[in-house]
Write a protein that holds these residues in place. Structure first.
Motif, PDB file in Angstrom:
ATOM      1  N   THR A  10      -2.936  67.117  36.636  1.00 50.47           N
ATOM      2  CA  THR A  10      -3.768  68.182  36.087  1.00 50.47           C
ATOM      3  C   THR A  10      -3.026  68.827  34.938  1.00 50.47           C
ATOM      4  OG1 THR A  10      -4.562  68.588  38.321  1.00 50.47           O
ATOM      5  CG2 THR A  10      -5.040  70.262  36.671  1.00 50.47           C
ATOM      6  N   TYR A  11      -3.643  68.822  33.777  1.00 48.51           N
ATOM      7  CA  TYR A  11      -3.037  69.510  32.638  1.00 48.51           C
ATOM      8  C   TYR A  11      -3.527  70.944  32.613  1.00 48.51           C
ATOM      9  CZ  TYR A  11      -1.920  64.936  30.572  1.00 48.51           C
ATOM     10  OH  TYR A  11      -1.437  63.692  30.320  1.00 48.51           O
ATOM     11  N   ARG A  12      -2.647  71.833  32.250  1.00 45.40           N
ATOM     12  CA  ARG A  12      -3.049  73.219  32.077  1.00 45.40           C
ATOM     13  C   ARG A  12      -3.162  73.473  30.583  1.00 45.40           C
ATOM     14  NH1 ARG A  12      -1.459  77.569  36.176  1.00 45.40           N
ATOM     15  NH2 ARG A  12      -3.177  76.409  37.065  1.00 45.40           N
ATOM     16  N   VAL A  13      -4.330  73.820  30.142  1.00 40.75           N
ATOM     17  CA  VAL A  13      -4.503  74.069  28.709  1.00 40.75           C
ATOM     18  C   VAL A  13      -4.987  75.484  28.476  1.00 40.75           C
ATOM     19  CG1 VAL A  13      -4.887  71.699  28.012  1.00 40.75           C
ATOM     20  CG2 VAL A  13      -6.807  73.044  28.800  1.00 40.75           C
ATOM     21  N   ALA A  14      -4.567  76.039  27.343  1.00 38.97           N
ATOM     22  CA  ALA A  14      -5.015  77.381  26.987  1.00 38.97           C
ATOM     23  C   ALA A  14      -6.470  77.294  26.566  1.00 38.97           C
ATOM     24  CB  ALA A  14      -4.159  77.925  25.861  1.00 38.97           C
ATOM     25  N   SER A  36      -8.378  68.083  34.737  1.00 40.72           N
ATOM     26  CA  SER A  36      -7.967  67.090  35.702  1.00 40.72           C
ATOM     27  C   SER A  36      -8.053  65.714  35.048  1.00 40.72           C
ATOM     28  CB  SER A  36      -8.888  67.208  36.919  1.00 40.72           C
ATOM     29  OG  SER A  36      -8.616  66.170  37.796  1.00 40.72           O
ATOM     30  N   ALA A  37      -6.898  65.149  34.698  1.00 35.02           N
ATOM     31  CA  ALA A  37      -6.881  63.911  33.920  1.00 35.02           C
ATOM     32  C   ALA A  37      -6.867  62.671  34.814  1.00 35.02           C
ATOM     33  CB  ALA A  37      -5.681  63.886  32.984  1.00 35.02           C
ATOM     34  N   VAL A  38      -6.153  62.744  35.932  1.00 38.67           N
ATOM     35  CA  VAL A  38      -6.089  61.624  36.872  1.00 38.67           C
ATOM     36  C   VAL A  38      -6.280  62.204  38.261  1.00 38.67           C
ATOM     37  CG1 VAL A  38      -4.606  59.854  37.884  1.00 38.67           C
ATOM     38  CG2 VAL A  38      -4.577  60.228  35.421  1.00 38.67           C
ATOM     39  N   ALA A  56     -13.115  54.546  29.379  1.00 40.43           N
ATOM     40  CA  ALA A  56     -13.558  55.141  28.129  1.00 40.43           C
ATOM     41  C   ALA A  56     -12.474  56.065  27.584  1.00 40.43           C
ATOM     42  CB  ALA A  56     -14.847  55.913  28.374  1.00 40.43           C
ATOM     43  N   ASN A  57     -12.679  56.602  26.395  1.00 37.92           N
ATOM     44  CA  ASN A  57     -11.756  57.591  25.836  1.00 37.92           C
ATOM     45  C   ASN A  57     -11.645  58.760  26.797  1.00 37.92           C
ATOM     46  OD1 ASN A  57     -13.057  56.760  22.715  1.00 37.92           O
ATOM     47  ND2 ASN A  57     -10.910  56.602  23.210  1.00 37.92           N
ATOM     48  N   GLY A  58     -10.424  59.184  27.021  1.00 40.11           N
ATOM     49  CA  GLY A  58     -10.221  60.344  27.888  1.00 40.11           C
ATOM     50  C   GLY A  58     -10.329  60.043  29.365  1.00 40.11           C
ATOM     51  N   ALA A  59     -10.357  58.768  29.725  1.00 43.09           N
ATOM     52  CA  ALA A  59     -10.522  58.407  31.135  1.00 43.09           C
ATOM     53  C   ALA A  59      -9.260  58.695  31.949  1.00 43.09           C
ATOM     54  CB  ALA A  59     -10.891  56.935  31.254  1.00 43.09           C
ATOM     55  N   GLY A  60      -8.112  58.686  31.280  1.00 41.17           N
ATOM     56  CA  GLY A  60      -6.863  58.944  31.994  1.00 41.17           C
ATOM     57  C   GLY A  60      -5.905  57.764  31.998  1.00 41.17           C
ATOM     58  N   LYS A  61      -6.146  56.801  31.117  1.00 39.80           N
ATOM     59  CA  LYS A  61      -5.286  55.614  31.084  1.00 39.80           C
ATOM     60  C   LYS A  61      -3.887  55.953  30.610  1.00 39.80           C
ATOM     61  CE  LYS A  61      -7.958  53.642  28.095  1.00 39.80           C
ATOM     62  NZ  LYS A  61      -9.012  54.627  27.847  1.00 39.80           N
ATOM     63  N   THR A  62      -3.801  56.627  29.464  1.00 35.73           N
ATOM     64  CA  THR A  62      -2.487  56.976  28.924  1.00 35.73           C
ATOM     65  C   THR A  62      -1.728  57.878  29.900  1.00 35.73           C
ATOM     66  OG1 THR A  62      -3.356  56.815  26.685  1.00 35.73           O
ATOM     67  CG2 THR A  62      -1.319  58.035  26.963  1.00 35.73           C
ATOM     68  N   THR A  63      -2.431  58.818  30.482  1.00 40.95           N
ATOM     69  CA  THR A  63      -1.795  59.725  31.438  1.00 40.95           C
ATOM     70  C   THR A  63      -1.191  58.932  32.595  1.00 40.95           C
ATOM     71  OG1 THR A  63      -3.411  61.412  30.854  1.00 40.95           O
ATOM     72  CG2 THR A  63      -2.184  61.735  32.886  1.00 40.95           C
ATOM     73  N   THR A  64      -1.944  57.957  33.117  1.00 39.27           N
ATOM     74  CA  THR A  64      -1.430  57.151  34.224  1.00 39.27           C
ATOM     75  C   THR A  64      -0.185  56.377  33.796  1.00 39.27           C
ATOM     76  OG1 THR A  64      -3.707  56.907  34.977  1.00 39.27           O
ATOM     77  CG2 THR A  64      -2.079  55.453  35.961  1.00 39.27           C
ATOM     78  N   ASP A 179       0.505  50.761  25.857  1.00 40.08           N
ATOM     79  CA  ASP A 179      -0.677  51.597  25.648  1.00 40.08           C
ATOM     80  C   ASP A 179      -1.304  51.224  24.313  1.00 40.08           C
ATOM     81  OD1 ASP A 179      -2.585  53.461  26.185  1.00 40.08           O
ATOM     82  OD2 ASP A 179      -1.385  55.177  25.574  1.00 40.08           O
ATOM     83  N   GLU A 180      -2.376  50.496  24.367  1.00 35.12           N
ATOM     84  CA  GLU A 180      -3.094  50.036  23.177  1.00 35.12           C
ATOM     85  C   GLU A 180      -2.166  49.389  22.151  1.00 35.12           C
ATOM     86  OE1 GLU A 180      -6.086  52.682  21.750  1.00 35.12           O
ATOM     87  OE2 GLU A 180      -5.993  53.886  23.565  1.00 35.12           O
ATOM     88  N   PRO A 181      -1.487  48.323  22.568  1.00 34.39           N
ATOM     89  CA  PRO A 181      -0.533  47.688  21.657  1.00 34.39           C
ATOM     90  C   PRO A 181      -1.204  46.987  20.482  1.00 34.39           C
ATOM     91  CG  PRO A 181      -0.794  46.360  23.634  1.00 34.39           C
ATOM     92  CD  PRO A 181      -1.575  47.611  23.854  1.00 34.39           C
ATOM     93  N   SER A 212      -6.249  48.806  26.680  1.00 34.40           N
ATOM     94  CA  SER A 212      -6.773  48.406  25.397  1.00 34.40           C
ATOM     95  C   SER A 212      -8.251  48.733  25.336  1.00 34.40           C
ATOM     96  CB  SER A 212      -6.561  46.907  25.170  1.00 34.40           C
ATOM     97  OG  SER A 212      -7.173  46.532  23.955  1.00 34.40           O
ATOM     98  N   HIS A 213      -8.718  48.986  24.126  1.00 31.89           N
ATOM     99  CA  HIS A 213     -10.153  49.161  23.963  1.00 31.89           C
ATOM    100  C   HIS A 213     -10.808  47.851  23.551  1.00 31.89           C
ATOM    101  CE1 HIS A 213     -10.681  53.361  24.735  1.00 31.89           C
ATOM    102  NE2 HIS A 213      -9.555  53.597  24.113  1.00 31.89           N
ATOM    103  N   TYR A 214      -9.971  46.851  23.292  1.00 31.90           N
ATOM    104  CA  TYR A 214     -10.524  45.542  22.958  1.00 31.90           C
ATOM    105  C   TYR A 214     -10.641  44.721  24.226  1.00 31.90           C
ATOM    106  CZ  TYR A 214      -8.985  47.078  18.363  1.00 31.90           C
ATOM    107  OH  TYR A 214      -8.787  47.797  17.223  1.00 31.90           O
TER     108      TYR A 214
ATOM    109  N   ALA B 262       5.646  68.188  32.003  1.00 32.16           N
ATOM    110  CA  ALA B 262       4.517  68.763  32.727  1.00 32.16           C
ATOM    111  C   ALA B 262       3.324  68.940  31.788  1.00 32.16           C
ATOM    112  CB  ALA B 262       4.913  70.096  33.337  1.00 32.16           C
ATOM    113  N   MET B 263       3.641  69.228  30.517  1.00 29.83           N
ATOM    114  CA  MET B 263       2.569  69.488  29.551  1.00 29.83           C
ATOM    115  C   MET B 263       1.881  68.224  29.079  1.00 29.83           C
ATOM    116  SD  MET B 263       2.178  72.626  29.156  1.00 29.83           S
ATOM    117  CE  MET B 263       1.273  72.800  27.630  1.00 29.83           C
ATOM    118  N   GLY B 264       2.526  67.091  29.256  1.00 30.69           N
ATOM    119  CA  GLY B 264       1.836  65.858  28.889  1.00 30.69           C
ATOM    120  C   GLY B 264       2.567  65.016  27.865  1.00 30.69           C
TER     121      GLY B 264
END
Ligand SMILES: Nc1ncnc2c1ncn2[C@@H]1O[C@H](COP(=O)(O)OP(=O)(O)OP(=O)(O)O)[C@@H](O)[C@H]1O
Ligand SMILES: [Mg+2]
Lengths: 324, 265
Positions: A10-14, A36-38, A56-64, A179-181, A212-214, B262-264
């Motif tokens: 979970t990211y905390r964003v302002a 909540s990213a993942v 899709a974009n923003g699905a949480g792949k990079t975060t994982t 990540d998207e090489p 990858s998106h391809y 933690a921030m990403g």
């Protein structure tokens, strides 16, 4: 090699409203929102596997991926990679993994890749002779030559990506997080990178995780696919099972010499649209060849295309249908 | 043996590549070296004024002090915060964090590479200075020179640690680099760049001695110019600052990286 249990991030964003009033309010009382990213993801990956992350974009792949390589801390859940807790970033762990991000770079911009390679060799404690041999081998596989002695900023995107891969693999990691090489590469360069990764996996037995998106990257490389949607894992298995589950139909696009009425397509599949000479049909894959033969027999066809619908679209559709 | 991931071979590879890197920027570095002539401007200001007698340094000694201040500044200048800011922005920090080497070492190496690139330009400017002021020419004794070198390196270490502290704060707020600018003002006045510390009233001097600033320029410059100076007190203070700052930087950096994670990242 990798076990992940109920992993969440979970990211905390302002949370800031636009405009002056919003800025002032934000300044006085910071409001935070949780993204909540993942969510609650579990899977296990065996040594030597090549696994693709789709979503899709923003699905949480990079975060994982970032949690698996230890760059970010999980909010909850367990991760064990090569016997280590990644977030500790133990030197022994770091020596066994590598992370390549298509949109970020580690090579020094103003120097030839060779200089960065020398530094990496020293940092990872690779003896000079071994390093030279590996550089020769890898640059051979990647079809890199004098590019290695040209400043990075003078390389094309594809050459740079290949040099990044070389730098990231010099220490012969057992675990590759990619990540998207192939981001932004042309079809040829994508193919080259793909072949290289397959060959690297075959030679070294390394475990490869790839986003990858391809679709072509995933179909060519990964017998196993993890599909993530809005942070949740909802498919884990071979790709063909996923495509048949997601896309029971193929899209057929026709361009006819002469307009035809809608009735003319009965029995050929589901008619999506019909505009003068342009026709879009959805066809059951089992009867695809039969349908195509009939089409060619019945009409004067100027152009014909058969496609899998884009994966992102499919996932969205599946969700709308509520079949998950 | 590795110290925070560092060993002899990495030192050589890092210095080699960073020297090559900085050579690419030699034109800029030459300009930076030139822009460091502030001490000479101050010298010409002081030389023409009656206040000169209050500086506690007579004719040639004052010339030598300011030339030494120039040289010390040339080899203790730190811009780590800005390089760090750029790396964080461009996402280069993430791969560095995944390598078995403390990322701060990379910045140390690029500064040393830059100092090496600067050397001929700084020497050239010193040469011009002596052509204009031949009476100020002096060659320090070998011992004096080595001590001055050590003092300059200690000054560099203190300045580097101070900036690393600020860089670590960048993990909490990107605006932390503004602190660097805030520190620059007291540095300018109390380091000895504008005037030797003895130009200040004794009360101010007593107070300033408890800050790191005089050990950044004034002390090493006096060692280099051959002024009588309390070596034990100066080196002692420098060492104390390094010993105080180092664990602070390492702790804050660790906490900062944890927050970054933690921030990403
Ligand atoms: N550092 C961050 N701070 C706050 N939120 C973040 C951060 N990084 C990612 N997110 C959010 O987390 C979610 C997942 O992002 P992530 O980058 O993992 O997606 P992705 O699957 O890699 O997407 P893409 O295909 O666009 O790369 C998104 O909603 C994103 O906005
Ligand atoms: Mg991503």
């Amino acid at each position: 090699m990798i076990t992940v249990e109920r992993l969440s991030k979970t990211y905390r964003v302002a949370d800031k409203q636009p405009g002056l009033a919003g800025t002032l309010r934000h300044f006085l009382r910071r409001r935070q929102r949780d993204v909540s990213a993942v969510r609650d993801v579990s899977f296990a990956i065996a040594p030597g596997e090549m696994v693709g992350f789709l979503g899709a974009n923003g699905a949480g792949k990079t975060t994982t991926l970032k949690m698996l390589c230890g760059l970010i801390y999980p909010s909850s859940g367990q991760v064990l990679v090569a016997g280590h807790q990644p977030q500790r970033r133990h030197p022994d762990f770091l020596r066994r993994i590598t992370l390549v991000m298509g949109q970020k770079q580690q090579l020094i911009w103003d120097l030839p890749p060779m200089d960065s390679l020398r530094v990496n060799a020293a940092v990872y404690g690779i003896p000079d002779r071994v390093a030279s041999r590996r550089i020769a081998e890898l640059s051979d596989l990647l079809e890199l030559g004098e590019e290695l002695t040209r400043p990075v900023r003078k390389l094309s995107l594809g050459q740079r990506m290949k040099a990044e891969l070389l730098a990231a693999l010099l220490h012969e990691p057992e675990l590759l997080f990619l990540d998207e090489p192939t981001l932004g590469l042309d079809v040829n360069a994508q193919l080259r990178v793909r072949q290289f990764l397959a060959e690297y996996n075959r030679r070294t037995g390394a475990t490869v995780l790839l986003t990858s998106h391809y679709m072509a990257d995933i179909t060519a490389l990964c017998p196993r696919v993890l599909l993530i949607h809005q942070g949740q894992l909802f498919h884990d298995g071979p790709l063909d099972r996923l495509t048949s589950r997601l896309a029971p139909e193929r899209h057929v696009r026709l361009e006819l010499e002469e307009p035809a009425p809608a009735e003319a397509f009965s029995g050929l599949g589901r008619l999506d649209s019909l505009e003068n000479c342009e026709v879009n049909l959805r066809v059951d894959p089992a009867s695809l060849t039969r349908v195509l033969a009939q089409i060619l027999e019945r009409f004067e066809v100027r152009d014909l295309e058969v496609n899998d619908p884009p994966i992102d679209q499919l996932i969205g559709e599946l969700f709308r249908q509520g079949s998950l | 043996m590795r110290i925070f991931g560092l060993n002899r071979r990495i030192v050589r590879a890092l210095l080699g590549s960073q020297y090559a890197h900085m050579l690419e920027y030699r034109a800029e570095i030459a300009l930076w070296a030139l822009s460091g002539v502030l001490p000479f401007i101050m010298l010409s200001l002081w030389s023409g004024s009656d206040a000169r007698s209050q500086l506690g340094l007579d004719g040639v000694a004052l010339d030598r002090y300011f030339l030494s201040a120039f040289l010390v500044r040339q080899f203790s200048v730190v811009w780590m915060v800005y390089a760090f800011e750029e790396d964080a922005l461009l996402g280069r920090l993430s791969p560095y964090l995944l390598q078995p080497l403390h990322p701060l070492w990379r910045y140390v190496a690029s500064h040393l590479g830059e100092q090496l690139t600067r050397l001929p330009f700084a020497a050239g400017i010193a040469g011009v200075f002596f052509l204009i002021q031949p009476q100020a020419f002096w060659i320090p004794s070998l011992g004096g020179f080595l001590l001055a070198w050590l003092a300059t390196w200690m000054a560099f270490a203190i300045a580097f640690l101070l900036q690393s502290l600020i860089a670590s704060l960048c993990f909490w707020s990107e605006k932390a680099t503004a602190l660097e600018r805030l520190l620059f003002l007291p540095f300018l006045f109390f380091s000895g760049l504008l005037a030797p510390l003895t130009a200040f009233p004794p009360a101010v001097q007593d107070w300033v001695r408890w800050t790191p600033f005089p050990y950044l320029i004034d002390f090493p410059a006096r060692v280099l110019s051959g002024d009588p100076v309390n070596l034990a007190a100066g080196f002692g203070a420098q060492l104390a600052w390094v010993v105080l700052l180092l664990p602070l930087v390492l702790l804050l950096w660790r906490a900062g990286v944890r927050r970054y994670s933690a921030m990403g990242a």
